[in-house]
Design an enzyme around this catalytic site. Structure first.
Site, PDB file in Angstrom:
ATOM      1  N   GLU A 217       0.714  -1.199   0.084  1.00 37.17           N
ATOM      2  CA  GLU A 217      -0.020  -0.135  -0.068  1.00 37.17           C
ATOM      3  C   GLU A 217       0.773   1.025  -0.056  1.00 37.17           C
ATOM      4  O   GLU A 217       0.318   2.450  -0.073  1.00 37.17           O
ATOM      5  CB  GLU A 217      -0.908   0.148   1.268  1.00 37.17           C
ATOM      6  CG  GLU A 217      -2.026  -1.142   1.174  1.00 37.17           C
ATOM      7  CD  GLU A 217      -2.766  -1.093  -0.189  1.00 37.17           C
ATOM      8  OE1 GLU A 217      -3.268   0.072  -0.336  1.00 37.17           O
ATOM      9  OE2 GLU A 217      -2.975  -2.021  -0.858  1.00 37.17           O
TER      10      GLU A 217
ATOM     11  N   GLU B   1       4.729   2.269   4.180  1.00 37.37           N
ATOM     12  CA  GLU B   1       3.307   1.651   3.936  1.00 37.37           C
ATOM     13  C   GLU B   1       2.085   2.772   3.809  1.00 37.37           C
ATOM     14  O   GLU B   1       1.030   2.320   3.590  1.00 37.37           O
ATOM     15  CB  GLU B   1       2.784   0.818   5.276  1.00 37.37           C
ATOM     16  CG  GLU B   1       4.027  -0.372   5.579  1.00 37.37           C
ATOM     17  CD  GLU B   1       3.366  -1.060   6.550  1.00 37.37           C
ATOM     18  OE1 GLU B   1       2.701  -2.103   6.385  1.00 37.37           O
ATOM     19  OE2 GLU B   1       3.986  -0.994   7.774  1.00 37.37           O
TER      20      GLU B   1
ATOM     21  N   GLY C  21       0.432   1.919   7.573  1.00 35.28           N
ATOM     22  CA  GLY C  21      -0.587   1.606   6.520  1.00 35.28           C
ATOM     23  C   GLY C  21      -1.631   2.430   6.355  1.00 35.28           C
ATOM     24  O   GLY C  21      -2.292   3.083   7.337  1.00 35.28           O
TER      25      GLY C  21
ATOM     26  N   ALA D 242      -1.048   4.430  11.033  1.00 31.09           N
ATOM     27  CA  ALA D 242      -2.003   4.052  10.429  1.00 31.09           C
ATOM     28  C   ALA D 242      -2.936   4.737   9.975  1.00 31.09           C
ATOM     29  O   ALA D 242      -3.663   5.301  11.462  1.00 31.09           O
ATOM     30  CB  ALA D 242      -2.411   2.530  10.555  1.00 31.09           C
TER      31      ALA D 242
ATOM     32  N   GLU E 271      -0.383   9.948  15.756  1.00 30.83           N
ATOM     33  CA  GLU E 271      -1.047   8.893  16.260  1.00 30.83           C
ATOM     34  C   GLU E 271      -2.009   8.342  15.148  1.00 30.83           C
ATOM     35  O   GLU E 271      -2.452   9.182  14.216  1.00 30.83           O
ATOM     36  CB  GLU E 271      -2.085   9.511  17.647  1.00 30.83           C
ATOM     37  CG  GLU E 271      -2.964   8.477  17.920  1.00 30.83           C
ATOM     38  CD  GLU E 271      -3.971   9.108  18.801  1.00 30.83           C
ATOM     39  OE1 GLU E 271      -3.877   8.592  20.362  1.00 30.83           O
ATOM     40  OE2 GLU E 271      -4.809   9.855  18.501  1.00 30.83           O
ATOM     41  N   ALA E 272      -2.249   7.133  15.218  1.00 33.09           N
ATOM     42  CA  ALA E 272      -3.029   6.514  14.137  1.00 33.09           C
ATOM     43  C   ALA E 272      -4.281   7.095  13.944  1.00 33.09           C
ATOM     44  O   ALA E 272      -5.017   7.471  15.082  1.00 33.09           O
ATOM     45  CB  ALA E 272      -3.288   4.853  14.359  1.00 33.09           C
TER      46      ALA E 272
ATOM     47  N   GLY F  10      -4.008  24.024   9.532  1.00 31.55           N
ATOM     48  CA  GLY F  10      -5.033  24.994  10.272  1.00 31.55           C
ATOM     49  C   GLY F  10      -5.701  24.192  11.354  1.00 31.55           C
ATOM     50  O   GLY F  10      -6.337  24.869  12.252  1.00 31.55           O
TER      51      GLY F  10
ATOM     52  N   ARG G  70      -4.913  12.433  19.491  1.00 29.05           N
ATOM     53  CA  ARG G  70      -6.444  13.016  20.027  1.00 29.05           C
ATOM     54  C   ARG G  70      -6.958  12.536  21.171  1.00 29.05           C
ATOM     55  O   ARG G  70      -6.980  11.464  21.669  1.00 29.05           O
ATOM     56  CB  ARG G  70      -7.368  12.663  18.721  1.00 29.05           C
ATOM     57  CG  ARG G  70      -8.746  13.246  18.982  1.00 29.05           C
ATOM     58  CD  ARG G  70      -9.636  13.066  17.655  1.00 29.05           C
ATOM     59  NE  ARG G  70      -9.005  13.353  16.572  1.00 29.05           N
ATOM     60  CZ  ARG G  70      -9.450  14.509  16.013  1.00 29.05           C
ATOM     61  NH1 ARG G  70     -10.169  15.449  16.727  1.00 29.05           N
ATOM     62  NH2 ARG G  70      -8.801  14.692  14.796  1.00 29.05           N
TER      63      ARG G  70
ATOM     64  N   SER H 100      -9.237  11.106  23.615  1.00 25.97           N
ATOM     65  CA  SER H 100     -10.071  10.142  23.462  1.00 25.97           C
ATOM     66  C   SER H 100     -11.478  10.493  24.137  1.00 25.97           C
ATOM     67  O   SER H 100     -12.763  10.282  23.997  1.00 25.97           O
ATOM     68  CB  SER H 100     -10.027   8.819  23.964  1.00 25.97           C
ATOM     69  OG  SER H 100      -9.750   8.931  25.344  1.00 25.97           O
TER      70      SER H 100
END
Length: 343
Positions: free
Chosen positions: A204, A220, A237, A263, A278-279, A286, A317, A319
């Site tokens: 990929e 990836e 990925g 990913a 972070e994935a 911005g 982010r 959670s």
């Protein structure tokens, strides 16, 4: 300009359309900063005088060049000059100005993929307008306007003309495979990519022209046009880097050394060294970021572009609140040496 001072040159095998126009050129041995003696000798055989020029060689000129030992080239290329049925062109690049011909664009793309120059070192402005859409097939490059006739001809001979892609840029591996790399799906690395030694490009992964990796890297995700990835970095990925061709952007996006883009994450800012995204998190210029101190306390809110290029950052982010946060990265990133040291 003196003929003995050149930026680069190459002897190439060109593909012509039915009107005799060049649609692509293969330069097996491009030369950067050629020696004055070889430039003078080649110029005499070709009738080259000055400036940037691509010259179609006659049979006599090809034979003279092949027999001239003062012009350095492999024995295989000398034999090819004498025996090839393809049109041979000599491309002289005196200055690194915007390209004006197909042969000039292709020489510059070859210089990149042969690792003779790094991304952003060559002027490729206007290349899209010079190159035509080409059908890349199992029978070579075919002008799109002539594809239907060639398909019918192949069928009438009981053959299948397999069209792998229709694009302005071909895949790199049909022209050069630089040493020490692994590419799982060669269609996903365009000619003009700079693929550093030790790089692994998984199925990929994608590397556009005028972009690439400076050394060992795991790819990836997507390295868009103009993006350069530093030694030891890992693109997870499905992740993405925003190139200068997307949305009319002009900012140069880069990834430093020993970075990790998780990913399905992405960046629209430059990353310094030892950064992590972070994935699943896409950080654009911005994006409002909450900057945290070492104890996790809010220091300020800022736009991500103000953090562009800084080292040792972790973007994540929250959670619970959904806010994008940035703090000092204390995690060391290391590639699996077994995957890269034996390419």
């Amino acid at each position: 300009m003196s003929t003995n001072t050149l930026h680069s040159l190459g002897l190439g095998l060109a593909t012509l359309d039915s009107q005799g126009k060049v649609i692509e050129v293969y330069f097996p041995e491009p030369v950067l900063n050629p020696a004055a003696e070889s430039v003078i000798a080649l110029s005499m055989h070709c009738g080259y005088e000055r400036g940037n020029a691509d010259i179609r060689l006659s049979t006599t000129q090809r034979n003279e060049i092949a027999d001239d030992s003062s012009i350095p080239m492999s024995q295989l290329l000398r034999e090819t000059l004498k025996t090839s049925r393809s049109q041979i062109v000599a491309m002289f690049l005196a200055e690194n100005s915007a390209p004006v011909s197909v042969a000039e664009v292709y020489l510059k793309l070859h210089l990149l993929s042969h690792r003779l120059v790094k991304p952003h070192a060559l002027n490729l402005q206007g290349a899209f307008g010079i190159l035509r859409n080409i059908a890349w097939t199992n029978q070579g490059a075919i002008a799109v306007e002539e594809l239907a006739a060639r398909q019918l001809q192949a069928r009438s001979n009981g053959e299948l003309l397999d069209v792998m892609s229709v694009d302005k840029f071909p895949k790199m591996s049909n022209y050069v495979v630089p040493g020490g790399v692994r590419i799982a799906d060669t269609a996903r690395v365009r000619l003009g990519a700079y693929v550093g030694e030790g790089t692994t490009v998984m199925h990929e992964g994608f590397i556009n022209f005028n972009a690439g990796t400076e050394g060992s890297a795991m790819v990836e995700g997507r390295i868009s046009a103009g993006v350069v990835v530093g030694e030891g970095s890992d693109l997870g990925g499905g992740c993405s880097t925003m190139g200068t061709l997307s949305g009319g952007g002009t900012a140069i996006i880069s990834v430093g050394r020993d970075c990790l883009i998780g990913a399905n994450a992405g960046i629209g800012i430059a990353l310094g060294d030892r950064c992590i995204v972070e994935a699943g998190l896409y950080v654009t210029g911005g994006t409002i970021v909450s900057v945290l101190d070492h104890e996790g306390q809010l220091v300020q809110h800022t736009k991500a572009r103000d953090l562009s290029g800084r080292n040792d950052l972790l973007f994540r982010r929250n959670s619970q609140t959904g806010a994008v946060e940035c703090k000092t990265n204390k995690t060391s990133i290391a590639l699996n040496e077994e995957l890269h040291s034996h390419n």
